[in-house]
Every structure is written in C-alpha cells, then in structure tokens.
Design an enzyme around this catalytic site. Structure first.
Site, PDB file in Angstrom:
ATOM      1  N   LYS A  22     -20.203   3.096   7.570  1.00  0.00           N
ATOM      2  CA  LYS A  22     -19.401   4.230   8.058  1.00  0.00           C
ATOM      3  C   LYS A  22     -18.088   3.752   8.666  1.00  0.00           C
ATOM      4  CE  LYS A  22     -20.005   6.198  12.206  1.00  0.00           C
ATOM      5  NZ  LYS A  22     -18.808   6.709  12.910  1.00  0.00           N
ATOM      6  N   ASN A  23     -18.152   2.702   9.482  1.00  0.00           N
ATOM      7  CA  ASN A  23     -16.963   2.251  10.197  1.00  0.00           C
ATOM      8  C   ASN A  23     -15.925   1.607   9.281  1.00  0.00           C
ATOM      9  OD1 ASN A  23     -18.082   3.177  12.558  1.00  0.00           O
ATOM     10  ND2 ASN A  23     -18.730   1.169  13.292  1.00  0.00           N
ATOM     11  N   ARG A 102     -13.451  11.210  16.243  1.00  0.00           N
ATOM     12  CA  ARG A 102     -12.361  10.426  16.797  1.00  0.00           C
ATOM     13  C   ARG A 102     -11.552   9.679  15.742  1.00  0.00           C
ATOM     14  NH1 ARG A 102     -10.679   8.555  21.451  1.00  0.00           N
ATOM     15  NH2 ARG A 102      -9.550   6.581  21.469  1.00  0.00           N
ATOM     16  N   CYS A 126     -17.766  10.874  20.045  1.00  0.00           N
ATOM     17  CA  CYS A 126     -18.844  10.623  21.002  1.00  0.00           C
ATOM     18  C   CYS A 126     -18.309  10.454  22.414  1.00  0.00           C
ATOM     19  CB  CYS A 126     -19.608   9.353  20.613  1.00  0.00           C
ATOM     20  SG  CYS A 126     -20.682   9.547  19.188  1.00  0.00           S
ATOM     21  N   ARG A 131     -11.928   5.848  25.992  1.00  0.00           N
ATOM     22  CA  ARG A 131     -11.369   5.402  24.724  1.00  0.00           C
ATOM     23  C   ARG A 131      -9.981   6.001  24.478  1.00  0.00           C
ATOM     24  NH1 ARG A 131     -15.728   5.457  20.012  1.00  0.00           N
ATOM     25  NH2 ARG A 131     -15.875   7.662  20.421  1.00  0.00           N
ATOM     26  N   PRO A 132      -8.988   5.703  25.322  1.00  0.00           N
ATOM     27  CA  PRO A 132      -7.672   6.306  25.168  1.00  0.00           C
ATOM     28  C   PRO A 132      -6.977   5.831  23.901  1.00  0.00           C
ATOM     29  CG  PRO A 132      -7.600   4.542  26.787  1.00  0.00           C
ATOM     30  CD  PRO A 132      -9.043   4.742  26.437  1.00  0.00           C
ATOM     31  N   VAL A 133      -5.953   6.575  23.476  1.00  0.00           N
ATOM     32  CA  VAL A 133      -5.213   6.227  22.261  1.00  0.00           C
ATOM     33  C   VAL A 133      -3.911   5.519  22.603  1.00  0.00           C
ATOM     34  CG1 VAL A 133      -6.218   8.122  20.948  1.00  0.00           C
ATOM     35  CG2 VAL A 133      -4.075   8.489  22.200  1.00  0.00           C
ATOM     36  N   ASP A 134      -3.769   5.053  23.841  1.00  0.00           N
ATOM     37  CA  ASP A 134      -2.494   4.468  24.240  1.00  0.00           C
ATOM     38  C   ASP A 134      -2.122   3.256  23.405  1.00  0.00           C
ATOM     39  OD1 ASP A 134      -4.646   3.136  25.389  1.00  0.00           O
ATOM     40  OD2 ASP A 134      -3.529   2.514  27.166  1.00  0.00           O
ATOM     41  N   LEU A 135      -3.097   2.430  23.024  1.00  0.00           N
ATOM     42  CA  LEU A 135      -2.768   1.251  22.229  1.00  0.00           C
ATOM     43  C   LEU A 135      -2.366   1.628  20.807  1.00  0.00           C
ATOM     44  CD1 LEU A 135      -5.479  -1.301  23.430  1.00  0.00           C
ATOM     45  CD2 LEU A 135      -3.116  -1.024  24.208  1.00  0.00           C
ATOM     46  N   ASP A 316     -22.295  -1.309  19.134  1.00  0.00           N
ATOM     47  CA  ASP A 316     -23.002  -0.271  18.395  1.00  0.00           C
ATOM     48  C   ASP A 316     -24.477  -0.591  18.172  1.00  0.00           C
ATOM     49  OD1 ASP A 316     -20.820   1.347  18.271  1.00  0.00           O
ATOM     50  OD2 ASP A 316     -20.417   1.070  16.135  1.00  0.00           O
ATOM     51  N   ILE A 338     -17.797  -3.300  26.398  1.00  0.00           N
ATOM     52  CA  ILE A 338     -16.808  -2.615  25.562  1.00  0.00           C
ATOM     53  C   ILE A 338     -16.513  -1.206  26.074  1.00  0.00           C
ATOM     54  CG2 ILE A 338     -16.198  -1.926  23.224  1.00  0.00           C
ATOM     55  CD1 ILE A 338     -16.572  -4.941  23.563  1.00  0.00           C
ATOM     56  N   ARG A 408     -24.369  11.759  11.583  1.00  0.00           N
ATOM     57  CA  ARG A 408     -22.998  11.260  11.518  1.00  0.00           C
ATOM     58  C   ARG A 408     -22.951   9.825  11.011  1.00  0.00           C
ATOM     59  NH1 ARG A 408     -20.468  10.776  16.630  1.00  0.00           N
ATOM     60  NH2 ARG A 408     -18.766  10.048  15.316  1.00  0.00           N
TER      61      ARG A 408
END
Length: 429
Positions: A22-23, A102, A126, A131-135, A316, A338, A408
C-alpha cells in the site's frame, strides 16, 4: 458497519500470498499525474485506500482501468491498473476527498509540476499524531513554489516551474521525500535531497520515475540526486511486495504457533522485524519463493524493540509486535520514536487481558499466560490488526469493531488467515 469475529486457539498452517505494498502503491498512482501517457502498475493491491485514491485522481482527470476484473481464480493475485492523465481537468483536491486519506495530499507536487498551480486541502488520515505537512511545503518552496494557506487549503503556484535546488530535511520524512522526487523530476536543473528517507517504498517510486524517463540517482540512500528532465513518459512497473503485511502475518504465526510460507516476501525489506521475531522464538527461513515462519512448541520470549526509520524496526509493525509481547515470558519494552500518539491500541489490548504500562514514548509489556476474548474497537490501521493478532491467541471469542481501518491496508485478511486455519468471520452491517 462491518466487524470481525475471531475464536482464538487455532495454529496457522499453510501459505499466504503477500500483496503489493500500500505504501508504495499510493505514491506510484499519484505519479501518473506527471505524464500525459499511460502508467501501468502491476501487483496493485485491492484496498480501500487504493479505491479512494482512484476517486481523487479521477477528480483531476485521470482515467483508470483494470485488467481482468474477475477475481475468482486468483483472488490474492495483484491487479494490473492503467492510469492515464491526458489532461488535468481540475487542480483542486477538495477537503471531502483529501480528508479521508493523508497520502492524497501528495498530489500537490505533480499538479504543480504539470499545471503550475494547485489548491489542495490539508490532509486527514489515521489519528496517530500531528504529522504536519510543514516539511512537504518546505520542499515545494525550496524548489521555487509560492505557497499560502487559505481556509484549510494549501494554495501553491510555480510561476517559473520547479527550479532545481538543494533540500536538506531536519528529520527523515517519507512523505517529504516522495514530494521532493515528484517535484524535482521535471524541475529546471539538478536537485540534491539530503537526509532523504531510505524506505523501500521511496526507492520503488524512484525506480518507476526512472522508467518514465526521470534521472534519479541514490534512491535508497540518504542522499538522492535528481536531474530534471523536460517531460516524463508512460511506463510499466510492478509494485513491490508489502513488507508491513508480511511482518504482520509473520507476527501472527509467531503468536499462534504453526508453520506458514509467506509467498513473495523479500526478507531484506523487513530484516529488523524478522530478527526480533527470531529472538522471540520463531524459526524463520527464506528462499526464492518467500519467507517461512514457524513456531512449534517453544514459548514466546520477551524482546525489546525501538521503532526507527528504515532499515530499523518499522513503526507500522509496532502495534503487531506489542500484541505478540502480551503473551511473552517476562517483560518487554517497546519504544515508539516516530509518532507521538501511536499507543492507542494499548487500552484495547488491555480489554483482552494484556498488562501494559505506558511511560512516555515507551510501553512496558508484562507477558500474561492467557488472553481472553472480548469486544474491542480498532482505532487506526495498524492498531486494528494488532487486535486481530491478539484475538487469534485469546481464549474464547473476540469481536473487532470498526474494521474499515483494516480494509484500508490489508487485502482479503479474513480469507488469508482463514485459509491457514484461523476461525475468523466478517459480519456485515
């Protein structure tokens, strides 16, 4: 709402075909936005997240078709999908779609590369940490995009196209590395990505992009160099096997006992997890067909693990390994490095009789002689399957509720476990 009922106590024996990852599948599907030509993906898993991403890509104008829609003969074999984005019809990824998954936020890079503009909702997924999107936004800005946040949407433009640059991540980020690869592939000039994620799924994306005509070197290491090309072409690529699914079923065998061949597994993709399972008492061998996991008679030993970016122990697989440790002889310590909120499965495992104490980023698990079945509730994708693993070894019956989380990321889970002797049934409605 579906739920799964499990009556524990049966050993697992047989063969399980491991699906495509999936990933890896999700960023590969998103890469189809980078070209007008067709991207064909083999070994694509049948998952709710894949279906959701099909809807999101369709919103942008991607045509999607599947070879051989009949599944009777090879129900566990991956499907072959063709994705064609001849024209982008919409550069907005709306909240009602992106909020459900996400990874769909990653469409922002290819939309900018192809169209010079994008308006993408801030993501959902999830609830396992902020888990910000800043990077990810840092990558876009470093490569020349202008980015603003407006009413919950990231609005970005690349008036001069992406421009090659050096990107150094302050911490390892898989999503950030995916974004950098897709943005830099057709940028003007050369980009160097430092402290890049080394996960196999990142290398799989790079391999596919190279088949499409990209010039990427160093994927799978911490420094990746990307020389931008004018355009990308169509290609054919097979999704790599799912190391998380493989590790999950390997853990289930270690928990229940038995003897199972996991077909299609590449042991190099999850060596840390296999080493931990060996230390816990499983016997693991591998050959060209896959990985064989056995535990017959020996008890489960307590093993300490700490999650880490690849090639370390995968976050995971943390919940699954914790389920195994609930039956170990002695005390184990499981450290999560993590995500800051990835212990939500602890209270549900406790309902089955587990003894777990949390101390900051560490779970201290005191093994018990037996678990007992009870109603439990899945809180996220990996937590849900940890409850299945625990239930397989519990006395009596366990009902796992909210199993849409399972759908999922795990293809045909009940069928795969049931074929190996598990007493497991899905109840619809």
């Amino acid at each position: 709402m579906d739920r799964i009922q499990i009556r524990g106590g049966a050993k697992l024996n047989g063969t399980i075909q491991i699906s495509g990852a999936k990933n890896a599948a999700l960023p590969l599907m998103i890469a189809s936005l980078l070209t007008e030509q067709t991207l064909t993906l083999e070994n694509l898993p049948r998952l709710a997240d894949v279906n959701q991403l099909v809807r999101i890509l369709g919103n942008h104008g991607v045509d999607y078709s599947i070879d051989g829609k009949r599944r009777a003969e090879e129900a566990n074999a991956g499907q072959t999908a063709h994705l064609t984005a001849r024209s982008i019809v919409d550069t907005t990824a709306p909240y009602e779609l992106v909020s459900k998954m996400r990874a769909s936020f990653w469409v922002i890079a290819p939309l900018l590369a192809r169209m010079g503009e994008a308006r993408v909702s801030l993501p959902g997924g999830c609830a396992i940490g902020t888990r910000p999107v800043d990077l990810l936004l840092m990558v876009l800005e470093r490569l020349g995009a202008k980015v603003t946040i407006d009413a919950g949407y990231v609005v970005a433009t690349t008036p001069n196209g992406f421009i090659g640059a050096e990107v150094e991540f302050p911490k390892v980020t898989v999503g950030g590395t995916h974004t950098a690869l897709m943005a830099a592939a057709t940028a003007h000039g050369t980009s160097v990505i430092r402290n890049a994620a080394r996960e196999p799924e990142v290398k799989d994306l790079a391999d596919c992009l190279n088949k499409m005509g990209a010039r990427i070197h160093g994927a799978g290491t911490s420094t990746i160099e990307v020389t931008g090309v004018a355009r990308l072409n169509g290609a054919r690529h097979s999704v790599l096997p799912d190391r998380i699914e493989a590790g999950t079923y390997a853990t289930a065998v270690a928990m229940t006992g038995g003897d199972v061949l996991l077909e299609g597994v590449r042991p190099d993709l999850l060596q840390e997890a296999l080493d931990a399972l060996t230390a816990a008492g499983a016997t693991i061998t591998s050959d060209n067909s896959g990985v064989r996991v056995r535990r017959n008679g020996a008890g489960i030993s307590a093993v300490d693990v700490a999650t880490a970016p690849f090639p370390g122990f995968a976050t995971d697989l943390q919940a699954q390994f914790m389920a195994l440790m609930t039956r170990a002889k002695g005390v184990s310590r499981i450290k999560e490095t993590i995500f800051e909120n990835r212990f939500m499965h602890v209270q549900e495992l406790a309902r089955l009789g587990a003894h777990i104490k949390l101390e900051g980023d560490t779970a201290i698990v005191e093994g018990v002689k037996e678990l007992r079945g009870a109603p439990v509730m899945a809180t996220d994708l990996r937590a849900s399957v940890s409850l299945v693993i625990a239930a397989l070894a519990a006395e009596g019956e366990t009902t796992v509720n909210r199993v849409y989380h399972l759908d999922r990321g795990f293809e045909n889970l009940e069928q795969k476990l049931g074929a190996c002797g598990a007493d497991i049934t899905r109840i619809s409605g």
